[in-house]
Write a protein that holds these residues in place. Structure first.
Motif, PDB file in Angstrom:
ATOM      1  N   GLY A  99       3.915   7.011  12.453  1.00 41.57           N
ATOM      2  CA  GLY A  99       4.676   6.307  11.644  1.00 41.57           C
ATOM      3  C   GLY A  99       4.436   6.462  10.207  1.00 41.57           C
ATOM      4  O   GLY A  99       3.505   7.193   9.589  1.00 41.57           O
ATOM      5  N   TYR A 100       5.401   5.975   9.536  1.00 43.47           N
ATOM      6  CA  TYR A 100       5.400   6.119   7.905  1.00 43.47           C
ATOM      7  C   TYR A 100       5.938   4.702   7.365  1.00 43.47           C
ATOM      8  O   TYR A 100       6.984   4.360   7.651  1.00 43.47           O
ATOM      9  N   LEU A 101       5.219   4.299   6.430  1.00 42.56           N
ATOM     10  CA  LEU A 101       5.482   2.951   5.508  1.00 42.56           C
ATOM     11  C   LEU A 101       5.454   3.373   4.060  1.00 42.56           C
ATOM     12  O   LEU A 101       4.456   3.919   3.700  1.00 42.56           O
ATOM     13  N   THR A 102       6.360   2.662   3.451  1.00 42.61           N
ATOM     14  CA  THR A 102       6.211   2.759   1.772  1.00 42.61           C
ATOM     15  C   THR A 102       5.296   1.458   1.426  1.00 42.61           C
ATOM     16  O   THR A 102       5.277   0.488   2.487  1.00 42.61           O
ATOM     17  N   LYS A 103       4.765   1.777   0.302  1.00 45.78           N
ATOM     18  CA  LYS A 103       3.730   0.658  -0.030  1.00 45.78           C
ATOM     19  C   LYS A 103       4.356  -0.869  -0.307  1.00 45.78           C
ATOM     20  O   LYS A 103       3.741  -1.820  -0.837  1.00 45.78           O
ATOM     21  N   ASP A 104       5.596  -0.739  -0.291  1.00 52.41           N
ATOM     22  CA  ASP A 104       6.205  -2.136  -0.618  1.00 52.41           C
ATOM     23  C   ASP A 104       6.662  -2.867   0.612  1.00 52.41           C
ATOM     24  O   ASP A 104       7.580  -3.798   0.569  1.00 52.41           O
ATOM     25  N   THR A 105       6.151  -2.038   1.719  1.00 50.79           N
ATOM     26  CA  THR A 105       6.509  -2.871   3.075  1.00 50.79           C
ATOM     27  C   THR A 105       5.820  -4.191   3.092  1.00 50.79           C
ATOM     28  O   THR A 105       4.714  -4.441   2.598  1.00 50.79           O
ATOM     29  N   ALA A 106       6.279  -5.227   3.534  1.00 51.74           N
ATOM     30  CA  ALA A 106       5.860  -6.484   3.788  1.00 51.74           C
ATOM     31  C   ALA A 106       4.998  -6.461   4.637  1.00 51.74           C
ATOM     32  O   ALA A 106       4.699  -5.649   5.667  1.00 51.74           O
ATOM     33  N   SER A 107       3.732  -7.498   4.515  1.00 49.09           N
ATOM     34  CA  SER A 107       2.529  -7.459   5.359  1.00 49.09           C
ATOM     35  C   SER A 107       2.977  -7.579   7.077  1.00 49.09           C
ATOM     36  O   SER A 107       1.960  -7.132   7.774  1.00 49.09           O
ATOM     37  N   GLU A 108       3.906  -8.385   7.423  1.00 48.77           N
ATOM     38  CA  GLU A 108       4.193  -8.497   8.524  1.00 48.77           C
ATOM     39  C   GLU A 108       4.663  -7.194   9.265  1.00 48.77           C
ATOM     40  O   GLU A 108       4.269  -6.892  10.410  1.00 48.77           O
TER      41      GLU A 108
END
Length: 208
Positions: A99-108
């Motif tokens: 998977g891949y997430l940017t650091k501005d992703t919401a905690s949920e």
């Protein structure tokens, strides 16, 4: 669930740990400040999931990802980055990331992603899913850097960031001549003549 966080900023690691402890399944969280520390910890113990930053002080996160998938293929890797998804995500997924997430992703969303990845699933955002469909439907949209191999991409980023051939060779434990050969291939594939063109391209496409 045993989780390893590889991120060079302690304040970010602390924040991630605080969020991850909300999951009842989490039994252990270890942290590493760079790629080499992460590999040492992985060698010492088994981790279900690795949260891996792409921008690390000692080596590129994609390089660390490759090593992890070669030596510990059962470890699920969730990439974290400040870079836009469309620039790095496709390459990370091809190299074995779950998977891949940017650091501005919401905690949920982070919790959902970690849970899904730890169970062996894949996690991508809706925006990335649309981007993947866009790339699959039209190969003409492929950007120049997507033609590069993982090693070529890694060396391109270093050169674009101002690293000399010798510095790059030392960091990657290869010869100066080998780096020079890679540089020639990169320039040919990217259709550039100078490092300044490479740097401009990487800045414009938010690769550095």
């Amino acid at each position: 669930m045993k989780i390893l966080i590889c991120e060079d900023h302690k304040i970010v690691r602390d924040g991630l740990k605080q969020i991850l402890h909300q999951l009842d399944e989490v039994s252990q969280i270890e942290e590493a400040g760079n790629g080499n520390e992460a590999l040492i910890l992985l060698h010492k113990g088994n981790f279900d999931t690795l949260l891996l930053d792409i921008s690390l002080p000692d080596r590129n996160g994609l390089e660390v990802l490759q090593v992890v998938k070669e030596k510990w293929p059962s470890t699920n890797v969730l990439m974290l980055s400040m870079h836009p998804q469309e620039q790095y995500a496709l390459r990370a997924l091809k190299l074995g990331a779950s998977g891949y997430l940017t650091k501005d992703t919401a905690s949920e969303e982070l919790l959902v992603a970690v849970k899904k990845v730890s169970e062996g699933g894949k996690y991508i955002s809706q925006a990335l899913a649309e981007n993947l469909a866009f790339h699959i439907s039209d190969d003409k949209n492929q950007q120049k850097h997507e033609k590069l191999s993982a090693r070529e991409f890694e060396i391109m980023i270093r050169l674009a960031d101002g690293k000399s051939l010798q510095d790059t060779a030392n960091e990657l434990f290869i010869s100066n001549k080998t780096v020079s050969t890679y540089r020639s291939r990169i320039m040919e594939k990217m259709e550039f003549n100078k490092n300044t063109e490479l740097t401009r391209y990487c800045i414009e496409n938010k690769l550095i």
